[in-house]
Design an enzyme around this catalytic site. Structure first.
Site, PDB file in Angstrom:
ATOM      1  NE  ARG A  11     -10.465 -10.437  -1.968  1.00  0.00           N
ATOM      2  CZ  ARG A  11     -10.858  -9.548  -2.868  1.00  0.00           C
ATOM      3  NH1 ARG A  11     -11.184  -9.946  -4.085  1.00  0.00           N
ATOM      4  NH2 ARG A  11     -10.946  -8.275  -2.568  1.00  0.00           N
TER       5      ARG A  11
ATOM      6  CE  LYS B 265      -3.854  -1.873   2.748  1.00  0.00           C
ATOM      7  NZ  LYS B 265      -4.919  -1.853   1.748  1.00  0.00           N
TER       8      LYS B 265
HETATM    9  N1  BES Z   1      -7.951  -4.093   4.505  1.00  0.00           N
HETATM   10  C1  BES Z   1      -8.164  -3.660   3.191  1.00  0.00           C
HETATM   11  C2  BES Z   1      -9.508  -2.944   3.003  1.00  0.00           C
HETATM   12  C3  BES Z   1      -9.691  -1.658   3.748  1.00  0.00           C
HETATM   13  C4  BES Z   1      -9.415  -0.457   3.145  1.00  0.00           C
HETATM   14  C5  BES Z   1     -10.177  -1.662   5.040  1.00  0.00           C
HETATM   15  C6  BES Z   1      -9.589   0.715   3.830  1.00  0.00           C
HETATM   16  C7  BES Z   1     -10.369  -0.477   5.734  1.00  0.00           C
HETATM   17  C8  BES Z   1     -10.067   0.715   5.128  1.00  0.00           C
HETATM   18  C9  BES Z   1      -8.146  -4.859   2.241  1.00  0.00           C
HETATM   19  O1  BES Z   1      -7.291  -5.897   2.604  1.00  0.00           O
HETATM   20  C10 BES Z   1      -7.676  -4.381   0.902  1.00  0.00           C
HETATM   21  O2  BES Z   1      -6.563  -3.961   0.814  1.00  0.00           O
HETATM   22  N2  BES Z   1      -8.556  -4.463  -0.100  1.00  0.00           N
HETATM   23  C11 BES Z   1      -8.251  -4.059  -1.420  1.00  0.00           C
HETATM   24  C12 BES Z   1      -8.634  -5.179  -2.346  1.00  0.00           C
HETATM   25  C13 BES Z   1      -8.169  -4.995  -3.753  1.00  0.00           C
HETATM   26  C14 BES Z   1      -6.670  -5.139  -3.839  1.00  0.00           C
HETATM   27  C15 BES Z   1      -8.861  -6.024  -4.625  1.00  0.00           C
HETATM   28  C16 BES Z   1      -9.046  -2.801  -1.716  1.00  0.00           C
HETATM   29  O3  BES Z   1     -10.197  -2.708  -1.307  1.00  0.00           O
HETATM   30  O4  BES Z   1      -8.494  -1.896  -2.326  1.00  0.00           O
HETATM   31 MN    MN Z   2      -5.305  -5.609   1.960  1.00  0.00          MN
END
Ligand code: BES
Ligand code: MN
Ligand code: ZN
Length: 503
Positions: free
Chosen positions: A351, A277
């Site tokens: 997931r 990230k």
């Molecule tokens: N933990 C994150 C989702 C999240 C984002 C929770 C902001 C709380 C606040 C999750 O693991 C993630 O990174 N999801 C990605 C998935 C994508 C790579 C398909 C997302 O939502 O961008």
């Molecule tokens: Mn994530």
């Protein structure tokens, strides 16, 4: 934790540091809510006028402080806004009372004792005012200079107008205390920095709680996960020196007719892994175990409430880190279910851990499974930061979960699982990929999870990415930071199941 008592004492004679009263928005200005008659009388029936002079309107979230009238043992009156005055014969909405009580408790941080003269018409009002006070008084200050800077929470609150000898009132208060204490514990876990709350540390907390509340607990460490073939949880945890865990917490009742399984995403820190990230997106990622914290709290609360239902909690714990041993985009994982997953983005890790835990939960053939996860940024974009999304493989069950959430004051909204989005996850190499189309990616994540739920089991998925962590200022009974969202919905689902009113 704030101590709550039910009291029949009259407001003027009660020894306290403050008296809390409710003020609502009437058609012609602020009106004093029932419960504060004695206070109003001491102002010669002019409290509403005095409040209006001070600028009060009765709006939700509003706080007005004024000196107590002569002859009162307490020096201060705190008037909290309740929002619109209810129609004639209708009572105040439970959530309005809960929020006002929360605002009062927050305002009175550091104060020893408050007398709460909010409107109490029945046992439900006792419960929601109790919850609002306990949840609103929450503070997380264990990392602050030995607590020296911190005021500490409101010490004690006496609920006036409640009946200490009324069975229903007493039971309502007991329930409020059990649920709120466990919910606040979930908040503590969420707020604990990720260098301290590793998967191992979280598992240890669960073991301690299990002992205290007579729950069965089983912790699968890395060795046991390898032996069992939990490729999803292992794959996500592979990059961290703090290895993953799968915790199974079981509460059983001898009178149970039904079995519920709760599954929580427990990423103790989500850096994104090799699909790292960017800065600006990782500072709050200690909150990525909020689902597991909610599940943990709900199982313990079910035990404390002696609910006549079996509840199994599954905490899928891992830290998602980049390193030489981390899972790469392009790797294929063999999951606990036997399916293979091509990992296209290591940041879609929730997931993967949930898939293994859902399949493990399914092996016991529970009557229903509910998973809770901070799963997608997309759900946050769709529903904002206060509402969680509900997806399910069963329309009636999704509606029941939504109703339960509404009932306890947790904003939630149903989301679909459009079949056409499934093919976006087709992989040339494996059975499925962990990513699909970008549009609707919160629903894509739901469709992925659905593949790992056992045949014939009702399943609901709560994506709490928005409301799990409050980055803004506190409001109502919701503090900054970890909120403990979904705990009350899960507890309510367990209660409804115990009563035979669900499934
Ligand atoms: N933990 C994150 C989702 C999240 C984002 C929770 C902001 C709380 C606040 C999750 O693991 C993630 O990174 N999801 C990605 C998935 C994508 C790579 C398909 C997302 O939502 O961008
Ligand atoms: Mn994530
Ligand atoms: Zn995540």
């Amino acid at each position: 934790m704030t101590a709550l008592t039910l009291s029949t004492a009259a407001a003027p004679g009660l020894r306290a540091d403050a008296i809390v009263v409710g003020v609502a928005k009437g058609a012609k200005g602020p009106v004093v809510a029932p419960g504060a008659e004695a206070v109003d009388k001491a102002y010669d029936g002019r409290l509403a006028g005095v409040l209006e002079t001070l600028g009060a309107s009765g709006a939700e979230g509003e706080v007005t402080k004024l000196p107590a009238p002569g002859g009162f043992k307490a020096p201060l009156v705190v008037a909290v806004g309740l929002g619109a005055e209810p129609e004639k014969d209708a009572g105040y909405a439970p959530e309005a009372l809960r929020r006002a009580a929360g605002v009062a408790a927050r305002t009175l941080a550091g104060v020893k004792k408050a007398a709460v003269a909010l409107p109490v018409a029945d046992a439900t009002d006792v419960a929601v005012i109790g919850e609002g006070l306990l949840l609103g008084a929450y503070a997380f200050d264990v990392y602050k200079d030995n607590g020296k800077d911190a005021k500490g929470p409101l010490g004690e609150a006496a609920l006036l107008g409640a009946k200490p000898r009324d069975k229903e009132h007493k039971a309502a208060l007991e329930r409020a205390v059990a649920v709120s204490e466990e919910l606040n514990r979930a908040r503590d876990l969420i707020n604990t920095p990720p260098n301290d709350l590793t998967p191992e540390a979280f598992a240890a907390v669960a073991q301690t709680a299990a002992k205290e509340h007579g729950l069965k607990v089983q912790v699968l460490d890395v060795k046991a996960l390898e032996k069992g073939g939990y490729g999803g949880i292992l794959g996500v945890g592979a990059g961290s020196v703090a290895g993953p865990r799968l915790v199974k917490l079981s509460y059983t009742s001898s009178k149970a007719k039904k079995h519920l399984a709760f599954v929580g995403k427990g990423i103790t820190y989500d850096s994104g892994g090799i699909s790292l990230k960017p800065a600006g997106h990782n500072e709050t990622m200690k909150c990525d175990m909020s689902g597991a914290a909610a599940v943990f709290a709900a199982v313990v609360a079910a035990a404390r409430l002696n609910l006549e239902v079996n509840v199994t909690g599954w905490l899928a714990l891992a830290e998602n880190m980049p390193s030489g041993s981390a899972t790469r985009p392009g790797d294929v994982l063999r999951m606990y279910s036997g399916k293979t997953v091509e990992v296209l983005n290591t940041d879609a890790e929730g997931r993967l851990v949930l898939a293994d835990a859902l399949w493990a939960a399914s092996q016991e053939k529970p009557d229903a499974v509910v998973d809770v996860a901070t799963l997608t940024g997309a759900m946050m974009l769709a529903l904002g930061s206060r509402t969680f999304g509900i997806m399910a493989n069963d329309d009636a069950f999704r509606s029941a979960v939504h109703e339960a959430a509404e009932e306890v004051g947790e904003p939630a909204w149903p989301m679909p699982l459009p079949e056409h989005l499934r093919k976006g996850m087709d992989s040339p190499t494996a059975d499925i990929a962990n990513m699909g189309e970008r549009m609707g990616s919160g629903l894509v994540a739901g469709l992925f999870l659905r593949e790992f739920v056992g045949e014939g089991i009702s399943w609901a998925h709560l994506d709490i990415a928005g409301p799990a962590f409050n980055e803004g200022g506190p409001f109502g009974y919701t503090p900054k930071g970890g909120t403990g969202t979904a705990v009350r919905t899960l507890v309510r689902l367990a209660e409804l199941t115990a009563a035979g009113d669900l499934g």
